[in-house]
Design a protein around this motif. Structure first.
Motif, PDB file in Angstrom:
ATOM      1  N   LYS A 161       0.523  -1.116   0.087  1.00 52.73           N
ATOM      2  CA  LYS A 161      -0.111  -0.043   0.183  1.00 52.73           C
ATOM      3  C   LYS A 161       0.952   1.668  -0.656  1.00 52.73           C
ATOM      4  N   TYR A 162       2.286   1.395   0.390  1.00 52.91           N
ATOM      5  CA  TYR A 162       2.672   2.089   0.849  1.00 52.91           C
ATOM      6  C   TYR A 162       3.944   2.162   0.080  1.00 52.91           C
ATOM      7  N   VAL A 163       4.199   0.915  -0.462  1.00 58.64           N
ATOM      8  CA  VAL A 163       6.095   1.087  -0.810  1.00 58.64           C
ATOM      9  C   VAL A 163       5.653   0.762  -2.268  1.00 58.64           C
ATOM     10  N   PRO A 164       5.888   1.452  -4.167  1.00 55.62           N
ATOM     11  CA  PRO A 164       5.929   1.158  -5.029  1.00 55.62           C
ATOM     12  C   PRO A 164       6.020  -0.207  -5.924  1.00 55.62           C
ATOM     13  N   SER A 165       6.962  -0.395  -5.221  1.00 55.87           N
ATOM     14  CA  SER A 165       7.666  -2.369  -4.923  1.00 55.87           C
ATOM     15  C   SER A 165       7.997  -3.063  -4.188  1.00 55.87           C
ATOM     16  N   VAL A 166       7.670  -4.174  -4.314  1.00 60.04           N
ATOM     17  CA  VAL A 166       7.349  -5.323  -2.694  1.00 60.04           C
ATOM     18  C   VAL A 166       7.703  -6.674  -3.554  1.00 60.04           C
ATOM     19  N   VAL A 167       9.182  -6.559  -2.507  1.00 62.39           N
ATOM     20  CA  VAL A 167       9.706  -8.371  -3.236  1.00 62.39           C
ATOM     21  C   VAL A 167      10.224  -9.411  -2.484  1.00 62.39           C
ATOM     22  N   MET A 168       9.743 -10.377  -3.078  1.00 60.22           N
ATOM     23  CA  MET A 168      10.319 -11.418  -1.010  1.00 60.22           C
ATOM     24  C   MET A 168      10.981 -12.412  -2.172  1.00 60.22           C
ATOM     25  N   THR A 169      12.076 -12.527  -1.134  1.00 65.75           N
ATOM     26  CA  THR A 169      13.594 -13.892  -1.739  1.00 65.75           C
ATOM     27  C   THR A 169      12.957 -14.912  -0.639  1.00 65.75           C
ATOM     28  N   VAL A 170      13.339 -15.643  -1.639  1.00 64.81           N
ATOM     29  CA  VAL A 170      13.790 -17.141  -1.224  1.00 64.81           C
ATOM     30  C   VAL A 170      15.361 -17.133  -1.319  1.00 64.81           C
ATOM     31  N   VAL A 171      16.144 -18.435  -0.714  1.00 67.05           N
ATOM     32  CA  VAL A 171      17.223 -18.507  -1.387  1.00 67.05           C
ATOM     33  C   VAL A 171      17.650 -20.311  -1.879  1.00 67.05           C
ATOM     34  N   ASP A 172      18.015 -19.985  -2.784  1.00 63.71           N
ATOM     35  CA  ASP A 172      18.057 -21.246  -3.685  1.00 63.71           C
ATOM     36  C   ASP A 172      18.727 -22.384  -2.911  1.00 63.71           C
ATOM     37  N   ILE A 173      19.029 -22.562  -2.930  1.00 67.12           N
ATOM     38  CA  ILE A 173      19.657 -23.799  -1.874  1.00 67.12           C
ATOM     39  C   ILE A 173      18.486 -23.809  -0.713  1.00 67.12           C
ATOM     40  N   VAL A 174      17.884 -23.235  -0.078  1.00 64.11           N
ATOM     41  CA  VAL A 174      16.684 -23.338   0.873  1.00 64.11           C
ATOM     42  C   VAL A 174      15.850 -23.782   0.181  1.00 64.11           C
ATOM     43  N   VAL A 175      14.923 -23.421  -0.337  1.00 65.52           N
ATOM     44  CA  VAL A 175      13.548 -24.573  -0.833  1.00 65.52           C
ATOM     45  C   VAL A 175      14.148 -24.734  -2.082  1.00 65.52           C
ATOM     46  N   SER A 176      12.938 -25.680  -2.375  1.00 66.11           N
ATOM     47  CA  SER A 176      13.168 -27.124  -2.918  1.00 66.11           C
ATOM     48  C   SER A 176      12.809 -26.301  -4.065  1.00 66.11           C
ATOM     49  N   LYS A 177      12.700 -26.751  -5.899  1.00 66.37           N
ATOM     50  CA  LYS A 177      11.507 -26.278  -6.261  1.00 66.37           C
ATOM     51  C   LYS A 177      10.429 -26.163  -6.695  1.00 66.37           C
ATOM     52  N   GLU A 178      10.024 -27.480  -5.893  1.00 67.21           N
ATOM     53  CA  GLU A 178       8.183 -27.691  -5.544  1.00 67.21           C
ATOM     54  C   GLU A 178       7.798 -26.709  -4.839  1.00 67.21           C
ATOM     55  N   GLU A 179       9.096 -26.646  -4.299  1.00 68.96           N
ATOM     56  CA  GLU A 179       8.758 -25.311  -2.579  1.00 68.96           C
ATOM     57  C   GLU A 179       8.177 -23.629  -3.309  1.00 68.96           C
ATOM     58  N   GLN A 180       9.324 -23.765  -3.991  1.00 67.92           N
ATOM     59  CA  GLN A 180       9.593 -22.356  -5.047  1.00 67.92           C
ATOM     60  C   GLN A 180       8.246 -21.964  -5.712  1.00 67.92           C
ATOM     61  N   GLU A 181       7.805 -23.166  -5.840  1.00 67.04           N
ATOM     62  CA  GLU A 181       6.501 -23.173  -7.089  1.00 67.04           C
ATOM     63  C   GLU A 181       5.103 -22.072  -5.176  1.00 67.04           C
ATOM     64  N   ILE A 182       5.082 -22.810  -4.364  1.00 65.52           N
ATOM     65  CA  ILE A 182       4.454 -22.424  -3.442  1.00 65.52           C
ATOM     66  C   ILE A 182       4.432 -20.894  -2.838  1.00 65.52           C
ATOM     67  N   CYS A 183       5.837 -20.532  -3.238  1.00 60.33           N
ATOM     68  CA  CYS A 183       6.080 -19.386  -2.645  1.00 60.33           C
ATOM     69  C   CYS A 183       5.776 -18.428  -3.367  1.00 60.33           C
ATOM     70  N   ARG A 184       5.412 -18.545  -4.814  1.00 61.16           N
ATOM     71  CA  ARG A 184       5.777 -17.862  -5.943  1.00 61.16           C
ATOM     72  C   ARG A 184       3.636 -17.834  -5.474  1.00 61.16           C
ATOM     73  N   LYS A 185       3.072 -18.651  -5.231  1.00 58.35           N
ATOM     74  CA  LYS A 185       1.733 -18.455  -5.154  1.00 58.35           C
ATOM     75  C   LYS A 185       0.931 -17.762  -3.555  1.00 58.35           C
ATOM     76  N   ILE A 186       2.842 -17.421  -2.537  1.00 54.46           N
ATOM     77  CA  ILE A 186       2.396 -17.050  -1.873  1.00 54.46           C
ATOM     78  C   ILE A 186       2.487 -15.603  -1.947  1.00 54.46           C
ATOM     79  N   CYS A 187       3.685 -15.340  -2.258  1.00 64.07           N
ATOM     80  CA  CYS A 187       3.532 -13.736  -3.012  1.00 64.07           C
ATOM     81  C   CYS A 187       2.508 -13.109  -3.571  1.00 64.07           C
ATOM     82  N   GLU A 188       1.865 -14.035  -4.399  1.00 63.94           N
ATOM     83  CA  GLU A 188       1.229 -13.317  -5.082  1.00 63.94           C
ATOM     84  C   GLU A 188       0.050 -12.632  -4.438  1.00 63.94           C
TER      85      GLU A 188
END
Ligand code: SF4
Length: 201
Positions: A161-188
């Motif tokens: 609501k207050y900041v033009p660009s809001v990004v979430m990050t995950v470190v590639d070695i910490v989450v698996s490919k499947e988890e990355q997809e779930i993270c993408r949905k959480i971000c959305e």
């Protein structure tokens, strides 16, 4: 010499504190002293607002794309000082300003903090790191406990609501490919964009 500001690629990074309410399993703080060619990001003491501004003044900001509050620690531990520095930067330059954060500022300050960022911060980059609160607790180990994950997501949503660009990050070695997809949905679901970043330890 303690390093307050240092260049990384096209940005000037600002190191304001070594404090952090977390103990992430992958934290650079646990992996030696020197990153990015700077002498040391361990601060002998926290620099004053004036010292940070003076340090920023040593760089020609026209040559860079952004100023990033980052470093070995959680920058929102010094939120008001950080915003004072951001105000100073805005008074002299159009350069974009980003905060890299664990997203736990509301728990650190016990109040909603996202509104304070309006007009001063252009990008907030929040470490997501896990697909659920239990995993998050295991990886990030925040001192606030199990409620931290939900608080981080709420802060992220508020930031949109207050900041033009809001990004979430995950470190590639910490989450698996499947988890990355779930993270993408959480971000959305909170209106943020996912960025998968390489481990830099
Ligand atoms: S939030 Fe950042 S500074 Fe804090 S422990 Fe995790 S990686 Fe390290």
């Amino acid at each position: 010499m303690m390093t307050i500001t240092y260049p990384v690629h096209n940005g000037i990074y600002v190191n304001v504190t070594n404090r952090c309410p977390c103990a992430c399993t992958f934290c650079l703080r646990q992996n030696g002293e020197s990153v990015y060619g700077s002498d040391s990001l361990w601060l002998e003491r926290e620099p004053t607002v004036k010292e940070v501004c003076d340090s920023i003044d040593t760089w020609d900001l026209n040559k860079y794309n952004e100023v990033v509050f980052c470093g070995y620690g959680e920058p929102t531990e010094r939120l008001d000082d950080l915003l004072e520095v951001a105000k100073y930067i805005k008074s002299k330059s159009d350069i974009k300003i980003r905060i890299n954060t664990n997203g736990l500022a509301d728990l650190i300050w016990n109040e909603p903090t996202a509104p304070k960022l309006q007009g001063l911060i252009d990008t907030v980059s929040i470490s997501l790191n896990a697909t659920n609160k239990e995993e998050y607790l295991k990886i990030v180990r925040p001192k606030f406990g199990i409620e931290s994950y939900e608080a981080m997501l709420k802060f992220t949503k508020e930031c949109t609501k207050y900041v033009p660009s809001v990004v979430m990050t995950v470190v590639d070695i910490v989450v698996s490919k499947e988890e990355q997809e779930i993270c993408r949905k959480i971000c959305e679901s909170v209106g943020a964009t996912l960025r998968i970043r390489p481990y830099e330890g």
